[in-house]
Design an enzyme around this catalytic site. Structure first.
Site, PDB file in Angstrom:
ATOM      1  N   HIS A  22       1.846   7.337 -16.506  1.00 52.70           N
ATOM      2  CA  HIS A  22       2.735   6.177 -16.557  1.00 52.70           C
ATOM      3  C   HIS A  22       4.090   6.532 -15.964  1.00 52.70           C
ATOM      4  O   HIS A  22       4.702   7.527 -16.318  1.00 52.70           O
ATOM      5  CB  HIS A  22       2.889   5.709 -18.004  1.00 52.70           C
ATOM      6  CG  HIS A  22       3.830   4.572 -18.151  1.00 52.70           C
ATOM      7  ND1 HIS A  22       4.906   4.620 -18.990  1.00 52.70           N
ATOM      8  CD2 HIS A  22       3.861   3.365 -17.550  1.00 52.70           C
ATOM      9  CE1 HIS A  22       5.569   3.476 -18.913  1.00 52.70           C
ATOM     10  NE2 HIS A  22       4.947   2.710 -18.044  1.00 52.70           N
ATOM     11  N   ARG A 109      15.550   2.565   4.701  1.00 50.31           N
ATOM     12  CA  ARG A 109      14.596   3.514   5.293  1.00 50.31           C
ATOM     13  C   ARG A 109      14.760   4.948   4.785  1.00 50.31           C
ATOM     14  O   ARG A 109      13.803   5.561   4.304  1.00 50.31           O
ATOM     15  CB  ARG A 109      14.734   3.477   6.814  1.00 50.31           C
ATOM     16  CG  ARG A 109      13.876   4.477   7.529  1.00 50.31           C
ATOM     17  CD  ARG A 109      14.090   4.387   9.036  1.00 50.31           C
ATOM     18  NE  ARG A 109      13.508   5.521   9.698  1.00 50.31           N
ATOM     19  CZ  ARG A 109      14.006   6.049  10.804  1.00 50.31           C
ATOM     20  NH1 ARG A 109      15.077   5.533  11.367  1.00 50.31           N
ATOM     21  NH2 ARG A 109      13.419   7.087  11.357  1.00 50.31           N
TER      22      ARG A 109
END
Length: 143
Positions: A22, A109
Site C-alpha cells: 500500500h 517532466r
C-alpha cells in the site's frame, strides 16, 4: 499458465506487482521515456500501448483511495493545463476499473523523472504517443 491472470501480465510483472505494498508507486511509461535511467527494475511490454497496459495492470492492482490524487501523469512541457488524448484515455480506464472518480495529478517532466526514481518498478510500454507516462499508487484490497 494461470487462471484469471490477464495475458499481458507475465511472470516478471506479476512478481513485481505482488511485491508492492500500500502506497508504493508503479510507473507506466511510453516508449520515449528513459526507463532504465530511473535506476529501478524495468518490465518491458513492447508492442503494447500504455492504455492497454494500464487496463491489464488494473485487473490486479488496486488504486489507492486514501490519497487525494493517487494517479499522476507527466505534464506537457510549456502547457501544463493541456490534457493529451492518451492522458484522457488512461484516466477513463482508471475510473472505469475503479468504479469511482479518480483525480490525476499533473507533474512537470523533470519532477516526474524524480518521482519515477522512487517507483517500485517501471513498466516500459510500446506507446508511441508523447506524454504517455503515468504513476499509479497502489491501494488496499477490501474484502
Amino acid at each position: 499458465m494461470l487462471k484469471n491472470i490477464h495475458p499481458l501480465i507475465g511472470p516478471e510483472l506479476l512478481s513485481a506487482l505482488a511485491r508492492m505494498g500500500h502506497g508504493d508507486t508503479l510507473a507506466v511509461v511510453d516508449n520515449n521515456y528513459p526507463a532504465y535511467a530511473a535506476g529501478v527494475p524495468v518490465v518491458r511490454l513492447d508492442g503494447v500501448d500504455v492504455v492497454t497496459a494500464v487496463d491489464a495492470i488494473l485487473t490486479l492492482l488496486p488504486i489507492d483511495d486514501f490519497e487525494p490524487e493517487p494517479v499522476a501523469r507527466m505534464g506537457v512541457v510549456g502547457d501544463p493545463d493541456a490534457v493529451p488524448p492518451v492522458a484522457r484515455e488512461v484516466g477513463d480506464v482508471v475510473e472505469r476499473v475503479e468504479g469511482r472518480q479518480v483525480r490525476v495529478r499533473v507533474v512537470e517532466r523533470f519532477d516526474f523523472y524524480a518521482e519515477a526514481r522512487r517507483a517500485s518498478v517501471v513498466v516500459a510500454t510500446g506507446e508511441t504517443r508523447a506524454y504517455g507516462c503515468f504513476l499509479l499508487t497502489k491501494g488496499v484490497i477490501r474484502l
